[in-house]
Design a protein around this motif. Structure first.
Motif, PDB file in Angstrom:
ATOM      1  N   PHE A   1      44.082   8.282  45.355  1.00 21.29           N
ATOM      2  CA  PHE A   1      45.223   7.401  45.131  1.00 21.29           C
ATOM      3  C   PHE A   1      46.022   7.832  43.907  1.00 21.29           C
ATOM      4  CE2 PHE A   1      42.017   4.421  47.057  1.00 21.29           C
ATOM      5  CZ  PHE A   1      42.568   4.487  48.334  1.00 21.29           C
ATOM      6  N   GLN A   2      47.343   7.719  44.018  1.00 20.93           N
ATOM      7  CA  GLN A   2      48.237   8.031  42.908  1.00 20.93           C
ATOM      8  C   GLN A   2      48.859   6.745  42.366  1.00 20.93           C
ATOM      9  OE1 GLN A   2      51.057  11.238  43.435  1.00 20.93           O
ATOM     10  NE2 GLN A   2      49.899  12.087  45.145  1.00 20.93           N
ATOM     11  N   ALA A   3      49.061   6.699  41.069  1.00 27.11           N
ATOM     12  CA  ALA A   3      49.793   5.591  40.478  1.00 27.11           C
ATOM     13  C   ALA A   3      51.199   5.576  41.067  1.00 27.11           C
ATOM     14  CB  ALA A   3      49.862   5.765  38.958  1.00 27.11           C
ATOM     15  N   GLY A   4      51.579   4.462  41.684  1.00 24.65           N
ATOM     16  CA  GLY A   4      52.874   4.375  42.340  1.00 24.65           C
ATOM     17  C   GLY A   4      52.795   4.296  43.853  1.00 24.65           C
ATOM     18  N   TYR A   5      51.588   4.444  44.423  1.00 26.08           N
ATOM     19  CA  TYR A   5      51.408   4.272  45.870  1.00 26.08           C
ATOM     20  C   TYR A   5      51.641   2.811  46.255  1.00 26.08           C
ATOM     21  CZ  TYR A   5      49.195   8.733  47.337  1.00 26.08           C
ATOM     22  OH  TYR A   5      48.927  10.032  47.675  1.00 26.08           O
ATOM     23  N   ALA A   6      51.995   2.596  47.539  1.00 22.78           N
ATOM     24  CA  ALA A   6      52.181   1.242  48.068  1.00 22.78           C
ATOM     25  C   ALA A   6      50.833   0.590  48.372  1.00 22.78           C
ATOM     26  CB  ALA A   6      53.044   1.286  49.320  1.00 22.78           C
ATOM     27  N   LEU A   7      50.854  -0.737  48.417  1.00 20.60           N
ATOM     28  CA  LEU A   7      49.641  -1.537  48.571  1.00 20.60           C
ATOM     29  C   LEU A   7      49.922  -2.667  49.545  1.00 20.60           C
ATOM     30  CD1 LEU A   7      46.774  -1.818  47.210  1.00 20.60           C
ATOM     31  CD2 LEU A   7      47.869  -3.347  45.576  1.00 20.60           C
ATOM     32  N   ARG A   8      48.901  -3.055  50.332  1.00 25.12           N
ATOM     33  CA  ARG A   8      49.058  -4.167  51.274  1.00 25.12           C
ATOM     34  C   ARG A   8      47.747  -4.928  51.421  1.00 25.12           C
ATOM     35  NH1 ARG A   8      50.037  -0.894  56.914  1.00 25.12           N
ATOM     36  NH2 ARG A   8      51.805  -0.083  55.703  1.00 25.12           N
TER      37      ARG A   8
ATOM     38  N   MET B   1      50.411   0.000  43.545  1.00 31.65           N
ATOM     39  CA  MET B   1      49.214   0.181  42.730  1.00 31.65           C
ATOM     40  C   MET B   1      49.552   0.961  41.460  1.00 31.65           C
ATOM     41  SD  MET B   1      47.021   3.045  44.874  1.00 31.65           S
ATOM     42  CE  MET B   1      47.347   2.407  46.518  1.00 31.65           C
ATOM     43  N   ALA B   2      48.810   0.669  40.412  1.00 28.35           N
ATOM     44  CA  ALA B   2      49.003   1.370  39.141  1.00 28.35           C
ATOM     45  C   ALA B   2      47.946   2.470  39.004  1.00 28.35           C
ATOM     46  CB  ALA B   2      48.957   0.387  37.978  1.00 28.35           C
ATOM     47  N   PHE B   3      47.305   2.560  37.848  1.00 29.72           N
ATOM     48  CA  PHE B   3      46.444   3.690  37.527  1.00 29.72           C
ATOM     49  C   PHE B   3      45.014   3.504  38.036  1.00 29.72           C
ATOM     50  CE2 PHE B   3      49.376   2.567  34.059  1.00 29.72           C
ATOM     51  CZ  PHE B   3      50.231   3.659  34.121  1.00 29.72           C
ATOM     52  N   SER B   4      44.304   4.619  38.142  1.00 31.74           N
ATOM     53  CA  SER B   4      42.859   4.564  38.325  1.00 31.74           C
ATOM     54  C   SER B   4      42.216   4.222  36.981  1.00 31.74           C
ATOM     55  CB  SER B   4      42.313   5.905  38.812  1.00 31.74           C
ATOM     56  OG  SER B   4      42.740   6.214  40.119  1.00 31.74           O
ATOM     57  N   ALA B   5      41.083   3.540  37.044  1.00 34.38           N
ATOM     58  CA  ALA B   5      40.367   3.159  35.824  1.00 34.38           C
ATOM     59  C   ALA B   5      38.868   3.365  36.043  1.00 34.38           C
ATOM     60  CB  ALA B   5      40.662   1.704  35.464  1.00 34.38           C
ATOM     61  N   TYR B   6      38.147   3.477  34.946  1.00 35.23           N
ATOM     62  CA  TYR B   6      36.711   3.767  34.982  1.00 35.23           C
ATOM     63  C   TYR B   6      35.975   2.788  34.081  1.00 35.23           C
ATOM     64  CZ  TYR B   6      32.419   6.307  33.649  1.00 35.23           C
ATOM     65  OH  TYR B   6      31.122   6.652  33.373  1.00 35.23           O
ATOM     66  N   LYS B   7      34.853   2.271  34.577  1.00 39.02           N
ATOM     67  CA  LYS B   7      34.014   1.386  33.773  1.00 39.02           C
ATOM     68  C   LYS B   7      32.626   1.983  33.707  1.00 39.02           C
ATOM     69  CE  LYS B   7      32.325  -3.407  33.538  1.00 39.02           C
ATOM     70  NZ  LYS B   7      32.353  -4.731  34.214  1.00 39.02           N
ATOM     71  N   TYR B   8      32.159   2.249  32.501  1.00 34.50           N
ATOM     72  CA  TYR B   8      30.840   2.858  32.359  1.00 34.50           C
ATOM     73  C   TYR B   8      29.743   1.816  32.537  1.00 34.50           C
ATOM     74  CZ  TYR B   8      26.730   5.086  30.454  1.00 34.50           C
ATOM     75  OH  TYR B   8      25.459   5.572  30.286  1.00 34.50           O
TER      76      TYR B   8
ATOM     77  N   GLY C   1      41.886   9.161  40.543  1.00 36.49           N
ATOM     78  CA  GLY C   1      42.569  10.347  40.041  1.00 36.49           C
ATOM     79  C   GLY C   1      43.559   9.993  38.957  1.00 36.49           C
ATOM     80  N   ASN C   2      44.200  11.027  38.396  1.00 42.87           N
ATOM     81  CA  ASN C   2      45.186  10.779  37.327  1.00 42.87           C
ATOM     82  C   ASN C   2      46.594  11.173  37.746  1.00 42.87           C
ATOM     83  OD1 ASN C   2      44.939  13.576  37.304  1.00 42.87           O
ATOM     84  ND2 ASN C   2      44.926  13.740  35.064  1.00 42.87           N
ATOM     85  N   ARG C   3      46.806  11.365  39.059  1.00 40.49           N
ATOM     86  CA  ARG C   3      48.141  11.713  39.535  1.00 40.49           C
ATOM     87  C   ARG C   3      49.102  10.537  39.404  1.00 40.49           C
ATOM     88  NH1 ARG C   3      48.800  15.447  43.648  1.00 40.49           N
ATOM     89  NH2 ARG C   3      51.010  14.922  43.437  1.00 40.49           N
ATOM     90  N   LEU C   4      50.343  10.845  39.085  1.00 41.92           N
ATOM     91  CA  LEU C   4      51.413   9.855  38.975  1.00 41.92           C
ATOM     92  C   LEU C   4      52.488  10.216  39.986  1.00 41.92           C
ATOM     93  CD1 LEU C   4      52.924   7.535  37.405  1.00 41.92           C
ATOM     94  CD2 LEU C   4      53.849   9.356  35.934  1.00 41.92           C
ATOM     95  N   TYR C   5      52.798   9.316  40.905  1.00 40.20           N
ATOM     96  CA  TYR C   5      53.818   9.602  41.909  1.00 40.20           C
ATOM     97  C   TYR C   5      55.184   9.584  41.226  1.00 40.20           C
ATOM     98  CZ  TYR C   5      55.480   9.972  46.704  1.00 40.20           C
ATOM     99  OH  TYR C   5      56.029  10.433  47.871  1.00 40.20           O
ATOM    100  N   HIS C   6      55.828  10.748  41.215  1.00 38.78           N
ATOM    101  CA  HIS C   6      57.075  10.903  40.467  1.00 38.78           C
ATOM    102  C   HIS C   6      57.967  11.860  41.248  1.00 38.78           C
ATOM    103  CE1 HIS C   6      59.931  11.626  37.316  1.00 38.78           C
ATOM    104  NE2 HIS C   6      59.178  11.145  36.337  1.00 38.78           N
TER     105      HIS C   6
ATOM    106  N   GLY D   1      60.716  13.153  40.605  1.00 44.51           N
ATOM    107  CA  GLY D   1      61.327  14.208  39.804  1.00 44.51           C
ATOM    108  C   GLY D   1      60.352  15.195  39.204  1.00 44.51           C
ATOM    109  N   ASP D   2      59.058  14.917  39.341  1.00 43.83           N
ATOM    110  CA  ASP D   2      58.035  15.789  38.772  1.00 43.83           C
ATOM    111  C   ASP D   2      56.795  15.748  39.658  1.00 43.83           C
ATOM    112  OD1 ASP D   2      56.225  17.218  37.305  1.00 43.83           O
ATOM    113  OD2 ASP D   2      56.302  15.953  35.518  1.00 43.83           O
ATOM    114  N   PRO D   3      56.745  16.591  40.694  1.00 46.28           N
ATOM    115  CA  PRO D   3      55.643  16.536  41.648  1.00 46.28           C
ATOM    116  C   PRO D   3      54.276  16.884  41.068  1.00 46.28           C
ATOM    117  CG  PRO D   3      57.043  18.444  42.057  1.00 46.28           C
ATOM    118  CD  PRO D   3      57.758  17.605  41.056  1.00 46.28           C
ATOM    119  N   THR D   4      54.231  17.423  39.863  1.00 49.69           N
ATOM    120  CA  THR D   4      52.942  17.733  39.230  1.00 49.69           C
ATOM    121  C   THR D   4      52.544  16.678  38.198  1.00 49.69           C
ATOM    122  OG1 THR D   4      53.938  19.067  37.461  1.00 49.69           O
ATOM    123  CG2 THR D   4      53.400  20.204  39.530  1.00 49.69           C
TER     124      THR D   4
END
Length: 233
Positions: free
Chosen positions: A45-52, A63-70, A139-144, A146-149
């Motif tokens: 999943f990328q930050a900026g994907y749609a959600l339902r 959806m926003a960012f991925s997060a991790y809980k130890y 993951g840490n991808r950001l849907y953008h 103007g900047d596909p990377t």
């Protein structure tokens, strides 16, 4: 370099490694190329994907960012969104989907609170929820566009932002929209319960639409990369 192959057979992997060098490429299963879409691109999943709310529903949030809980022996991974994106009457425990893909269920929701009598209001400093996801889907991808990377490379240090700072969101409807912070001490109604108030949050002037709720709020970092700043209300 990672190379995506629809069917990474032994022969295909061997051919690529011989041509480009086994030390230079890592071959993995990939997906057919095509026009990227916030609504139905596959995980991770990328930050900026749609959600339902269901596999057959229309996209209604982002959806926003991925997060991790130890947790010792059992690390947990989540995707963040807005708390009010949860289905009515089910702030925690509800299933969430990306297109027809089941992401997981809402684990925690900052709006799952109630006033304690004799108080009339309950207060929170965020409108956010965490959705439990599989390790392979974070993951840490950001849907953008103007900047596909684009990738999230750091997280903002708490309370270091000030009025006038640049800020952007990556969202389902408004895509990438940027502006500046207008206030660092903003209060607002939740839209879920008139007795719950969100306080001490940020207000910005980037354009936004109703379906942008839950979007990733971020800012570019000098030298490259992007900083995670919050979740759009």
């Amino acid at each position: 370099v990672q190379v995506g192959v629809e069917e990474p057979s032994r022969r295909a992997v061997s051919l690529l490694e011989r041509r480009y060098g086994g030390a230079r490429v890592a071959v993995r299963k990939g997906f057919p190329t095509g026009t990227e879409s916030r609504s139905d691109d596959p995980p991770p999943f990328q930050a900026g994907y749609a959600l339902r709310d269901s596999a057959t529903a229309v996209d209604d949030c982002t959806m926003a960012f991925s997060a991790y809980k130890y947790v010792p022996g059992a690390p947990q991974y989540y995707q963040l969104t807005a708390g009010h994106c949860a289905p009515d009457g089910m702030l925690e425990g509800a299933a969430q989907y990306h297109s027809s893909t089941l992401m997981g269920t809402i684990a925690e929701n900052s709006l799952a609170i109630s006033p304690i009598p004799p108080a009339i209001f309950a207060y929170t400093n965020s409108d956010a929820a965490s959705i439990s996801i599989a390790f392979a889907n974070h993951g840490n991808r950001l849907y953008h566009e103007g900047d596909p990377t684009a990738r999230i490379t750091q997280v903002e240090v708490l309370d270091t932002d000030v009025e006038g700072d640049p800020v952007c969101q990556s969202a389902k409807d408004s895509q990438v929209a940027c502006g500046e912070i207008l206030s660092v001490d903003h209060s607002a109604a939740t839209g879920v319960d008139p007795h719950i108030v969100i306080e001490h949050t940020r207000k910005a002037d980037y354009i936004h639409e109703q379906g942008d709720s839950g979007a990733a709020v971020f800012a570019p970092v000098a030298g490259g990369g992007y900083e995670a700043m919050g979740v759009h209300h």
